[in-house]
Design a protein around this motif. Structure first.
Motif, PDB file in Angstrom:
ATOM      1  N   ILE A 188      -5.332   2.862   1.409  1.00 55.03           N
ATOM      2  CA  ILE A 188      -5.229   2.119   0.221  1.00 55.03           C
ATOM      3  C   ILE A 188      -5.395   0.478   0.615  1.00 55.03           C
ATOM      4  O   ILE A 188      -4.554  -0.123   1.307  1.00 55.03           O
ATOM      5  CB  ILE A 188      -3.692   2.224  -0.393  1.00 55.03           C
ATOM      6  CG1 ILE A 188      -3.540   3.519  -1.049  1.00 55.03           C
ATOM      7  CG2 ILE A 188      -3.493   1.206  -1.465  1.00 55.03           C
ATOM      8  CD1 ILE A 188      -4.224   3.972  -1.981  1.00 55.03           C
TER       9      ILE A 188
ATOM     10  N   THR B   9      -6.183  10.472  -3.410  1.00 50.60           N
ATOM     11  CA  THR B   9      -5.251   9.315  -2.709  1.00 50.60           C
ATOM     12  C   THR B   9      -4.499   8.275  -3.957  1.00 50.60           C
ATOM     13  O   THR B   9      -3.569   8.126  -4.169  1.00 50.60           O
ATOM     14  CB  THR B   9      -5.893   8.707  -1.564  1.00 50.60           C
ATOM     15  OG1 THR B   9      -6.158   9.592  -0.584  1.00 50.60           O
ATOM     16  CG2 THR B   9      -5.046   7.590  -1.129  1.00 50.60           C
TER      17      THR B   9
ATOM     18  N   VAL C  88       0.769   4.209   2.450  1.00 49.87           N
ATOM     19  CA  VAL C  88      -0.484   5.411   2.439  1.00 49.87           C
ATOM     20  C   VAL C  88      -1.694   4.773   3.182  1.00 49.87           C
ATOM     21  O   VAL C  88      -2.363   3.546   2.872  1.00 49.87           O
ATOM     22  CB  VAL C  88      -0.816   5.658   1.083  1.00 49.87           C
ATOM     23  CG1 VAL C  88      -1.796   6.591   1.056  1.00 49.87           C
ATOM     24  CG2 VAL C  88       0.334   6.214   0.416  1.00 49.87           C
ATOM     25  N   SER C  89      -2.260   5.430   4.191  1.00 47.62           N
ATOM     26  CA  SER C  89      -3.624   4.611   4.756  1.00 47.62           C
ATOM     27  C   SER C  89      -4.651   5.113   4.125  1.00 47.62           C
ATOM     28  O   SER C  89      -4.809   6.020   2.969  1.00 47.62           O
ATOM     29  CB  SER C  89      -3.732   5.215   6.093  1.00 47.62           C
ATOM     30  OG  SER C  89      -4.025   6.773   5.987  1.00 47.62           O
TER      31      SER C  89
ATOM     32  N   ASN D 143       0.725  -1.048   0.157  1.00 48.65           N
ATOM     33  CA  ASN D 143      -0.205  -0.048  -0.019  1.00 48.65           C
ATOM     34  C   ASN D 143       0.965   1.319   0.092  1.00 48.65           C
ATOM     35  O   ASN D 143       0.347   2.310   0.084  1.00 48.65           O
ATOM     36  CB  ASN D 143      -0.902   0.119   1.080  1.00 48.65           C
ATOM     37  CG  ASN D 143      -0.300   0.421   2.382  1.00 48.65           C
ATOM     38  OD1 ASN D 143       0.868   0.344   2.658  1.00 48.65           O
ATOM     39  ND2 ASN D 143      -1.153   0.511   3.560  1.00 48.65           N
TER      40      ASN D 143
ATOM     41  N   ASN E  56      -2.278  10.036  -6.239  1.00 49.28           N
ATOM     42  CA  ASN E  56      -1.009  10.319  -5.472  1.00 49.28           C
ATOM     43  C   ASN E  56      -0.012   8.930  -5.534  1.00 49.28           C
ATOM     44  O   ASN E  56       1.059   8.977  -6.093  1.00 49.28           O
ATOM     45  CB  ASN E  56      -1.288  10.737  -4.291  1.00 49.28           C
ATOM     46  CG  ASN E  56      -1.210  12.305  -4.270  1.00 49.28           C
ATOM     47  OD1 ASN E  56      -0.820  13.055  -5.211  1.00 49.28           O
ATOM     48  ND2 ASN E  56      -1.766  12.695  -3.154  1.00 49.28           N
ATOM     49  N   VAL E  57      -0.759   8.179  -4.972  1.00 43.46           N
ATOM     50  CA  VAL E  57      -0.018   6.665  -4.939  1.00 43.46           C
ATOM     51  C   VAL E  57       0.289   6.099  -6.334  1.00 43.46           C
ATOM     52  O   VAL E  57       1.483   5.670  -6.504  1.00 43.46           O
ATOM     53  CB  VAL E  57      -1.042   5.467  -4.478  1.00 43.46           C
ATOM     54  CG1 VAL E  57      -0.350   4.038  -4.544  1.00 43.46           C
ATOM     55  CG2 VAL E  57      -1.064   5.785  -2.724  1.00 43.46           C
TER      56      VAL E  57
ATOM     57  N   GLU F 282       3.230   8.487  -7.682  1.00 42.54           N
ATOM     58  CA  GLU F 282       4.523   8.371  -6.815  1.00 42.54           C
ATOM     59  C   GLU F 282       5.141   7.076  -7.108  1.00 42.54           C
ATOM     60  O   GLU F 282       6.451   6.893  -6.787  1.00 42.54           O
ATOM     61  CB  GLU F 282       4.317   8.709  -5.380  1.00 42.54           C
ATOM     62  CG  GLU F 282       3.817  10.305  -5.049  1.00 42.54           C
ATOM     63  CD  GLU F 282       3.360  10.550  -3.852  1.00 42.54           C
ATOM     64  OE1 GLU F 282       3.495   9.592  -3.084  1.00 42.54           O
ATOM     65  OE2 GLU F 282       3.057  11.891  -3.665  1.00 42.54           O
TER      66      GLU F 282
END
Length: 177
Positions: free
Chosen positions: A66, A160, A63-64, A60, A163-164, A167
């Motif tokens: 996900i 979110t 990241v909280s 994940n 972003n994940v 990145e």
């Protein structure tokens, strides 16, 4: 004195028995629940991309929110995100990201928002459509009237996922390696 100890012992035995039964019930059902969650995830990926070969990414990326990430053989990515709307963790969606890094679709895994109000984020196609094509954060969107918290939760979930993806694009498209 003895009258005070007996109820305490009885209550302790009842609590211990209840704990043992709960543990046994958890052990008996955890595999079935896991299989059902995987099947629900697979059905949502199919709704986004059609029938396809997917590789689950076992990360994940710290990241909280996900829940899962899957990549198809043709470079499309599905990111399952849980976010707060009006209800804590009330929005659980799968964000489809195409091979160019843009949002290509959104599927709801579950929605725990207020029926008739917060559920408008799922039921209002125009609201969902405004996320299609977004490829960077912040995502611009208009809130659904009467569902402001749910709208903000959806926006946060999509951001979110983007972003994940942005990145960690190389790792995700490489199958998690």
């Amino acid at each position: 004195m003895k009258a005070n100890i007996v109820p305490t012992i009885v209550l302790t035995i009842i609590c211990a028995a209840a704990a043992i039964l709960l543990t046994l019930a958890h052990e008996a059902t955890k595999d079935s629940i896991s299989e059902q969650n995987e099947a629900k995830f697979s059905r949502s990926v199919e709704k986004l991309f059609g029938e396809c070969e997917v590789t689950l990414i076992d990360d994940n990326f710290g990241v909280s929110g996900i829940e899962a990430i899957a990549v198809t053989s043709d470079g499309k990515t599905a990111v399952q995100v849980t976010a707060d709307g009006y209800a804590k963790d009330g929005i659980n969606i799968l964000v489809g990201i195409d091979e160019n890094g843009a949002v290509s679709g959104i599927e709801f895994v579950s929605l725990g928002e207020t029926p008739g109000l917060g559920t408008k984020v799922r039921d209002n196609a125009d609201f969902r459509e405004q996320f299609i094509g977004a490829d960077k954060v912040p995502v611009e969107c208009d809130s659904v009237s009467g569902a402001t918290f749910s709208s903000k939760g959806m926006k946060k979930a999509v951001e979110t996922a983007l972003n994940v993806y942005n990145e960690n694009k190389e790792v995700i498209l490489g199958g998690g390696k």
